[in-house]
Design a protein around this motif. Sequence first.
Motif, short mmCIF file in Angstrom:
data_model
loop_
_atom_site.label_atom_id
_atom_site.label_comp_id
_atom_site.label_asym_id
_atom_site.label_seq_id
_atom_site.Cartn_x
_atom_site.Cartn_y
_atom_site.Cartn_z
N UNK A 1 0.27 19.62 1.59
CA UNK A 1 0.20 19.78 0.15
C UNK A 1 -0.25 21.18 -0.22
N UNK A 2 0.47 21.81 -1.14
CA UNK A 2 0.10 23.12 -1.66
C UNK A 2 0.14 23.06 -3.18
N UNK A 3 -0.93 23.49 -3.80
CA UNK A 3 -1.01 23.45 -5.25
C UNK A 3 -0.73 24.81 -5.85
N UNK A 4 -0.24 24.78 -7.10
CA UNK A 4 -0.03 26.04 -7.82
C UNK A 4 -1.31 26.52 -8.47
N UNK A 5 -2.36 25.69 -8.42
CA UNK A 5 -3.65 26.10 -8.97
C UNK A 5 -4.71 26.08 -7.87
N UNK A 6 -5.75 26.88 -8.05
CA UNK A 6 -6.90 26.83 -7.14
C UNK A 6 -7.86 25.77 -7.66
N UNK A 7 -8.53 25.09 -6.73
CA UNK A 7 -9.37 23.95 -7.11
C UNK A 7 -10.83 24.34 -7.23
N UNK A 8 -11.46 23.76 -8.24
CA UNK A 8 -12.90 23.91 -8.41
C UNK A 8 -13.66 22.89 -7.57
N UNK A 9 -13.08 21.70 -7.43
CA UNK A 9 -13.69 20.63 -6.65
C UNK A 9 -12.61 19.88 -5.88
N UNK A 10 -12.91 19.56 -4.63
CA UNK A 10 -12.03 18.70 -3.83
C UNK A 10 -12.84 17.49 -3.39
N UNK A 11 -12.43 16.32 -3.85
CA UNK A 11 -13.08 15.07 -3.45
C UNK A 11 -12.34 14.55 -2.23
N UNK A 12 -13.05 14.44 -1.12
CA UNK A 12 -12.39 14.08 0.14
C UNK A 12 -13.27 13.13 0.94
N UNK A 13 -12.77 11.92 1.14
CA UNK A 13 -13.45 10.97 2.02
C UNK A 13 -12.38 10.27 2.84
N UNK A 14 -12.11 10.86 4.01
CA UNK A 14 -11.12 10.31 4.94
C UNK A 14 -11.79 10.28 6.31
N UNK A 15 -12.79 9.41 6.45
CA UNK A 15 -13.59 9.43 7.66
C UNK A 15 -14.04 8.03 8.02
N UNK A 16 -14.34 7.85 9.31
CA UNK A 16 -15.02 6.67 9.80
C UNK A 16 -16.28 7.15 10.51
N UNK A 17 -17.08 6.20 10.99
CA UNK A 17 -18.38 6.60 11.54
C UNK A 17 -18.19 7.53 12.74
N UNK A 18 -19.16 8.46 12.87
CA UNK A 18 -19.07 9.46 13.91
C UNK A 18 -17.93 10.44 13.70
N UNK A 19 -17.45 10.53 12.46
CA UNK A 19 -16.33 11.43 12.11
C UNK A 19 -15.12 11.15 13.00
N UNK A 20 -14.90 9.87 13.30
CA UNK A 20 -13.85 9.50 14.24
C UNK A 20 -12.60 9.02 13.52
N UNK A 21 -11.46 9.17 14.19
CA UNK A 21 -10.19 8.51 13.88
C UNK A 21 -9.44 9.07 12.69
N UNK A 22 -10.08 9.27 11.56
CA UNK A 22 -9.37 9.75 10.37
C UNK A 22 -9.47 11.28 10.26
N UNK A 23 -8.75 11.84 9.25
CA UNK A 23 -8.49 13.27 9.24
C UNK A 23 -9.39 14.12 8.37
N UNK A 24 -10.65 13.73 8.16
CA UNK A 24 -11.55 14.45 7.26
C UNK A 24 -11.58 15.95 7.53
N UNK A 25 -11.83 16.35 8.76
CA UNK A 25 -12.02 17.77 9.05
C UNK A 25 -10.72 18.55 8.91
N UNK A 26 -9.63 18.02 9.43
CA UNK A 26 -8.35 18.74 9.34
C UNK A 26 -7.94 18.91 7.88
N UNK A 27 -8.11 17.87 7.07
CA UNK A 27 -7.74 17.97 5.66
C UNK A 27 -8.66 18.94 4.93
N UNK A 28 -9.95 18.90 5.25
CA UNK A 28 -10.89 19.83 4.63
C UNK A 28 -10.53 21.28 4.96
N UNK A 29 -10.17 21.53 6.20
CA UNK A 29 -9.74 22.89 6.58
C UNK A 29 -8.56 23.35 5.74
N UNK A 30 -7.60 22.47 5.55
CA UNK A 30 -6.41 22.83 4.77
C UNK A 30 -6.78 23.12 3.32
#
Length: 429
Positions: free
Chosen positions: A227-256
């Motif tokens: 996903x690429x936006x035409x605007x810059x974001x002031x806030x990104x709400x992101x919760x794509x995680x399971x315990x121990x930061x395992x399995x889901x893509x929280x860090x990769x999505x946050x990097x993007x």
Amino acid sequence: MTILQKTTTDTVLNQPEVNFGSKLQTGVLNQLLRNQLSPTIDNSVKPDSKATNETTVISALSAAVDAATEILKTSQLDRTLLHEKLSQLYYVNKDVYDALEIAPAMRKRQFISKSGLVLSPNNSITTILDDLRVRAFIRGLDQAIKGKIANHHGVVQIAYPACGPFAPLVLPLLAYYKAQGCYTAQQLQVRLIDLQPGAIQTLDALVVELGVQDYIAEIALADALEYQSEVAFDLVVLEAMQHGLSREGQLAIALHFSKQLNEDGDFLPKKITVRGMIASLQREFVEQWQDAKEVSEAEISRTINAERTIVGDILSITADTLRKLNIHQLDENNALVECYSLMVPQLASDVEQTLLFCTEVIVWADERIGEYDSGITHPLPEQQICINFTPSKPLPGDLNVVSGDTLQFYYKLNGLPGFLATVVEVNHE
């Protein structure tokens, strides 16, 4: 140097028991964890299923406003009442979800994307019942928006990638703002992003049911990593995680999305910290909770918590640290984030102990999700790092370490994300 891949045995909604050994009543914590990953539904608050469409529209809005009002009030947390309000909201949202023409296969569709596990819509809708998680995010987001609007000369732009069918960390707050006349669409715009067509179809319907269309700049069917936006974001709400930061893509999505922030833009959560702790699994996961009806940080036994050995921080994620991560690109499809290195401390020799990945989530300011407050912050045991013992039945990938060894941690960004470890320094004096 061989890198040990971390393995986990938990799955959402159908979690097999972790093999902690014959002494452990493993079902105790497993069931409590399952209840937080797929929280208990309060059938006593289920609305009348014969309600007309007009009644359903009113109920959807009032349920969202009631839940947000309960969350935002400054009085002491009443967890029973909060769960009742969120259960009501769950039911009216689920009525909308169930009425849509979404193929059963698309409701159950669950797969691994570039960033990690993508939960099915059926598995995602119960997030709204994880009361302490939802409360912390909505209270934190409200504070963040107030601060941005007070110091902002334009529209506050918000992204919510991997938002799921109900977008539970944002939509109730927008409904509250609409009902209370807090902010206008000229002050606040939100982009909802999800990879599941069933989620997008539900979001389209819910936004109309709640009457918050003016706040929604886009509902995008897209992989968050593309996903690429035409605007810059002031806030990104992101919760794509399971315990121990395992399995889901929280860090990769946050990097993007870190590359799409304004200069003073930020994430919710503002900070995620994963720490290494060493503990007895029998004491930590069985004796501590064997009589518990619910789990939370407030219910942690002081005695058992004091028995833990702190190893140290393994990874800290903020908007600032995301810009400084040392990423090893192994090949076109595989990358590792270099985390911290930690020494294995001296331990009592008469108790078998295990490394735990313990997570703290600072959503915003004082709003936080502590250990055991949510399914996403349960400590995750790493049983393939064998500390001061050699297993009688070794498994492929076991890493034998002793006190004084230094572990270098990495985080695998691809496939099923999670922590890996190698021994980088050995001291066998």
